[in-house]
Structures are given as C-alpha cells and as structure tokens.
Design a protein around this motif. Structure first.
Motif, PDB file in Angstrom:
ATOM      1  N   SER A   1       0.804  -1.225   0.000  1.00 27.21           N
ATOM      2  CA  SER A   1       0.000   0.000   0.000  1.00 27.21           C
ATOM      3  C   SER A   1       0.835   1.272   0.000  1.00 27.21           C
ATOM      4  O   SER A   1       0.321   2.354  -0.290  1.00 27.21           O
ATOM      5  CB  SER A   1      -0.926   0.021   1.225  1.00 27.21           C
ATOM      6  OG  SER A   1      -0.163   0.069   2.432  1.00 27.21           O
TER       7      SER A   1
ATOM      8  N   ASN B   1      -3.910   1.521  -3.482  1.00 27.19           N
ATOM      9  CA  ASN B   1      -4.304   0.117  -3.479  1.00 27.19           C
ATOM     10  C   ASN B   1      -3.749  -0.575  -4.712  1.00 27.19           C
ATOM     11  O   ASN B   1      -3.232   0.061  -5.621  1.00 27.19           O
ATOM     12  CB  ASN B   1      -5.833  -0.024  -3.416  1.00 27.19           C
ATOM     13  CG  ASN B   1      -6.521   0.652  -4.596  1.00 27.19           C
ATOM     14  OD1 ASN B   1      -5.996   0.697  -5.711  1.00 27.19           O
ATOM     15  ND2 ASN B   1      -7.701   1.185  -4.358  1.00 27.19           N
ATOM     16  N   ARG B   2      -3.885  -1.902  -4.745  1.00 28.85           N
ATOM     17  CA  ARG B   2      -3.248  -2.668  -5.817  1.00 28.85           C
ATOM     18  C   ARG B   2      -3.937  -2.486  -7.157  1.00 28.85           C
ATOM     19  O   ARG B   2      -3.411  -2.894  -8.189  1.00 28.85           O
ATOM     20  CB  ARG B   2      -3.176  -4.146  -5.448  1.00 28.85           C
ATOM     21  CG  ARG B   2      -4.504  -4.814  -5.190  1.00 28.85           C
ATOM     22  CD  ARG B   2      -4.317  -6.260  -4.793  1.00 28.85           C
ATOM     23  NE  ARG B   2      -3.806  -7.053  -5.886  1.00 28.85           N
ATOM     24  CZ  ARG B   2      -3.190  -8.218  -5.739  1.00 28.85           C
ATOM     25  NH1 ARG B   2      -2.982  -8.692  -4.539  1.00 28.85           N
ATOM     26  NH2 ARG B   2      -2.779  -8.896  -6.790  1.00 28.85           N
TER      27      ARG B   2
ATOM     28  N   TRP C   1      -4.437   6.138  -5.853  1.00 28.48           N
ATOM     29  CA  TRP C   1      -3.135   6.471  -5.287  1.00 28.48           C
ATOM     30  C   TRP C   1      -2.991   7.980  -5.098  1.00 28.48           C
ATOM     31  O   TRP C   1      -3.445   8.766  -5.921  1.00 28.48           O
ATOM     32  CB  TRP C   1      -2.011   5.952  -6.192  1.00 28.48           C
ATOM     33  CG  TRP C   1      -1.834   4.472  -6.057  1.00 28.48           C
ATOM     34  CD1 TRP C   1      -2.616   3.499  -6.595  1.00 28.48           C
ATOM     35  CD2 TRP C   1      -0.815   3.791  -5.307  1.00 28.48           C
ATOM     36  NE1 TRP C   1      -2.161   2.258  -6.249  1.00 28.48           N
ATOM     37  CE2 TRP C   1      -1.055   2.404  -5.452  1.00 28.48           C
ATOM     38  CE3 TRP C   1       0.265   4.216  -4.544  1.00 28.48           C
ATOM     39  CZ2 TRP C   1      -0.250   1.442  -4.856  1.00 28.48           C
ATOM     40  CZ3 TRP C   1       1.072   3.254  -3.961  1.00 28.48           C
ATOM     41  CH2 TRP C   1       0.814   1.887  -4.106  1.00 28.48           C
TER      42      TRP C   1
END
Length: 416
Positions: free
Chosen positions: A283, A300-301, A306
């Motif tokens: 994260s 997050n992935r 972001w």
C-alpha cells in the motif's frame, strides 16, 4: 502526479524478493544441493553480538553503534545482499566478497565477468549477479563443493541463444546500425528482483526483462521507460520499476507470465528516481530522487486511488539507496550520510537519527530482518570502498530531528 492504467490485476500474488535466506531445519533431511535455503550449518545467533551493543538510554536520538568497518574491495561498493550467515558485497571489480557473521571476517571471494557488479540478489541456495557487461550470472551455494559459490549459468543462456539467433524477427534495433536479440540487454544491468519463480532485470537500456528461474529462459522484454531503470522491487503481485525518467511504473503479471502496465507514479519533473521500496502489504511506495527528496504514495493494488502522502527534502544531495526494516525506512545519500525514518500509520515519515561515518557517497543499504538487542543490523556500502556494519535501535526516542538539511539539527519533542 499519478497516472492510472486500468487493467485487472491478477489474483495470484507474487512473493516479496528474497534478500535473506532463512535456514531450513536440520530435521528436514534436504540435501544442501537442492533449491531450498541454506541448511543449518548456515545458522548463527545474532545474540553473539550482545557484547558489542551497549545499553543506550532511549532519550539518545543518535545512539547507533558502528560495529565494523570492513575493507577489501578495490573499488566502490555497489551492492549488498544477505544470505544466511553471510554478507555478500560487490564492487567495481569482478570479485564479490563473502563476509561471515557474527565475527565479520572475510570468508571467501567469487566472481567472473567484465566490469562492475551492478546488482546482487539471493533466492534459496542461488545468488544472482548483474554486471556492466549486460549479463546475469547464476551461482549455486553448495557445501559439497570446494567452491562454496559455484557458477552454474550465465543469462542469456547458450540454449536460449541457439533457439533464437537464426530468426530475424528475434532481433531488435538497439541503436543506429546495431541490432541484438530481444533476450539480450544492450547496456549495463542496474537492478534485479526475484519473485515467485521469476527473475526481473532492469537496465540502462530502458528495458525490463523477465526470466524463468527453473530453466533461466528469457520470457519477456518490456520497453518500460524513457530513460535508464535504476531500481526494481516486487510486492504482492506487482513489480515496480524506478527510472531516471522520473517515473515509477507498476507491472502486473497476466497469464503465461506476460506483464502489463497497471499504473504510473510520477516524481519531480526532470529528476531521476534512483531507488524504490514498497511496504509489505503493497500500500505504500517510496522513491528516492536525485534532488535529495523522498516521495511516498499511498494507494491500493488496483492503482485507482493512489495519492502522494510524503514529499520531503531528505538529504542535501541525491538519495542513492533505501531499504525498509519494519516501521523504519533507511536512506543513503551522495552527501555521505544515512538517515533513519519512522513510518507513521498514514505513511508519512519523520527522521529519528542521522548516521555519519562514510567518507564517500552511500551507494547501497541492507537491513537484517533479525532483531538484535532492541535494535537491528544495518549494512552500508559506499564509494569510499568500505562496507560498514551498524546497530540501530528500533525504539523511537522522544527526541526527534526535525531539520538537518540546512544547518544544525533542531530537536523537538514528539509523541510516540
């Protein structure tokens, strides 16, 4: 600035690059020549270092200890890795020095090839080294051989060459009037990462290549950046590349080991990003720049939310290397210093201490995952040709350095 490329992220996670081999149990019955981690003869107890580590009051914010100043390299120390009881350090010369802990003595040397060793990473009982001659060399750790570190292959392999050199479509233009097979790097390999059976190599030729660890075959070559790639890290199914073009790019593995671009984290304009670290859960991403700044992103992935959560002047000169140790981030700089930062819950950083002692820029850092006497071991390599071993306390004192870039450090009280 944050750019998002919306693609689905694969469900199968990749493991974090293994920079420290955990010894296997002596009751496992595994042969030392398997692909498992080095066995119990590689085990040692960090508590043997107790006599060197003094009890320091928690109110002392600069209570690190220099345990050893190791010399032996003929050139600048360019990269470090931990492998069981050994510290591996490489330099401009082809030799890689193996130091044995806890007495920190020179155990042996190994190496082959032309030019500097640029990157070094370990996985199980193998060591991968990347070189200025654009090749990757694979070394096997075997206690059944006179040579503890034995060269077993060079990438690209001869088999890979023979399978591709006859077909013209396998050649790519590298510069005017020059072509190479796409499996070859055309410039120095600057960084390596190992994750989930794959080897990743980043180069000054701006490409990211993916190799299969089982047979060392090159699976993929990605035109990743507009300038040299300086850093690589793999975390939670994503491979991150940091470049002199000022961008960090995230790559996710799709079917058949192909990779696609998931997102772009952009640093300062016209500033090279020299190093990158990623938190265990993926994260938090931090990049170290040539302007002395550390930038951090939280997200997050899926790379759809972001945001920049950290942008600070960390050093007087370029940040050349970083490493993470739990809640601490360590940064090394061309200003010859090492800074230790405490990560807060939201990802922001505050400096807890500055380590000085090197007589040249700090080029590489590696922290041991083993806690020692209320602290951790930090290894630093420098252009002054030395490898230094530090003990760093892992508590946060009430005294915090709030500024040390433009003069005398100011000390303030913080809540911990």
């Amino acid at each position: 600035m944050i750019h998002t490329v919306k693609h689905p992220v694969p469900d199968t996670p990749l493991s974090t690059p293994l920079l420290y081999s955990t010894p296997s149990s002596s009751s496992s019955g595994r042969s030392s020549d398997t692909d498992e981690s080095p066995a119990t003869s590689f085990r040692y107890d960090f508590q043997d270092l107790k006599f060197k580590i003094l009890n320091v009051p928690a109110s002392s914010f600069h209570s690190y200890k220099l345990l050893a100043n190791l010399s032996g390299h003929i050139g600048s120390v360019s990269c470090l890795a931990l492998c069981g009881e050994f510290i591996l350090s490489a330099s401009q010369g082809k030799d890689i020095i193996v130091w044995q802990q806890p007495d920190l003595r020179q155990f042996t040397k190994f190496g082959q090839g032309e030019g500097s060793v640029k990157a070094l990473v370990t996985a199980g009982n193998k060591v991968f080294t990347a070189h200025q001659d654009s090749r990757i060399r694979v070394w096997k750790i075997s206690r059944n051989s006179e040579n503890l570190f034995r060269l077993v292959d060079t990438l690209p392999t001869t088999k890979d060459y023979l399978g591709k050199f006859m077909k013209q479509s396998n050649y790519v233009q590298t510069r005017r009037h020059h072509k190479r097979l796409w499996i070859e790097h055309s410039d120095s390999i600057s960084c390596l990462a190992v994750s989930n059976g794959l080897i990743y190599s980043g180069s000054w030729d701006k490409t990211l290549k993916v190799w299969r660890m089982s047979d060392f075959k090159c699976l993929e070559s990605i035109k990743a950046h507009d300038d040299a790639i300086n850093g690589l890290v793999a975390s939670n199914g994503i491979v991150y590349s940091a470049s002199a073009d000022g961008k960090i790019k995230a790559w996710g593995k799709e079917v058949r080991n192909t990779h696609s671009l998931k997102g772009i984290l952009e640093g300062h304009r016209d500033i090279s990003l020299n190093s990158i670290v990623v938190s265990e859960d993926g994260s938090l991403v931090y990049g170290g720049g040539s302007d002395g700044y550390i930038m951090g992103w939280l997200g997050n992935r899926n790379f759809d939310s972001w945001r920049v959560i950290c942008e600070m002047k960390a050093h007087k000169m370029a940040v050349l290397c970083m490493c993470l140790m739990g809640e601490f981030l360590c940064s090394g700089s061309a200003d010859k210093s090492i800074s230790i930062w405490k990560r807060e819950i939201n990802g922001s950083l505050f400096r807890t201490m500055i380590i000085k002692g090197h007589e040249g820029p700090v080029k590489c850092l590696q922290a041991s995952p083993t806690r020692v006497g209320g602290g951790f071991m930090l290894y630093s390599g420098s252009l002054d040709k030395s490898l230094r071993v530090w003990w760093v306390p892992n508590y946060c004192s009430t005294a915090q350095i709030t500024s040390s870039i433009d003069g005398t450090p100011r000390i303030s009280t913080v809540s911990v």
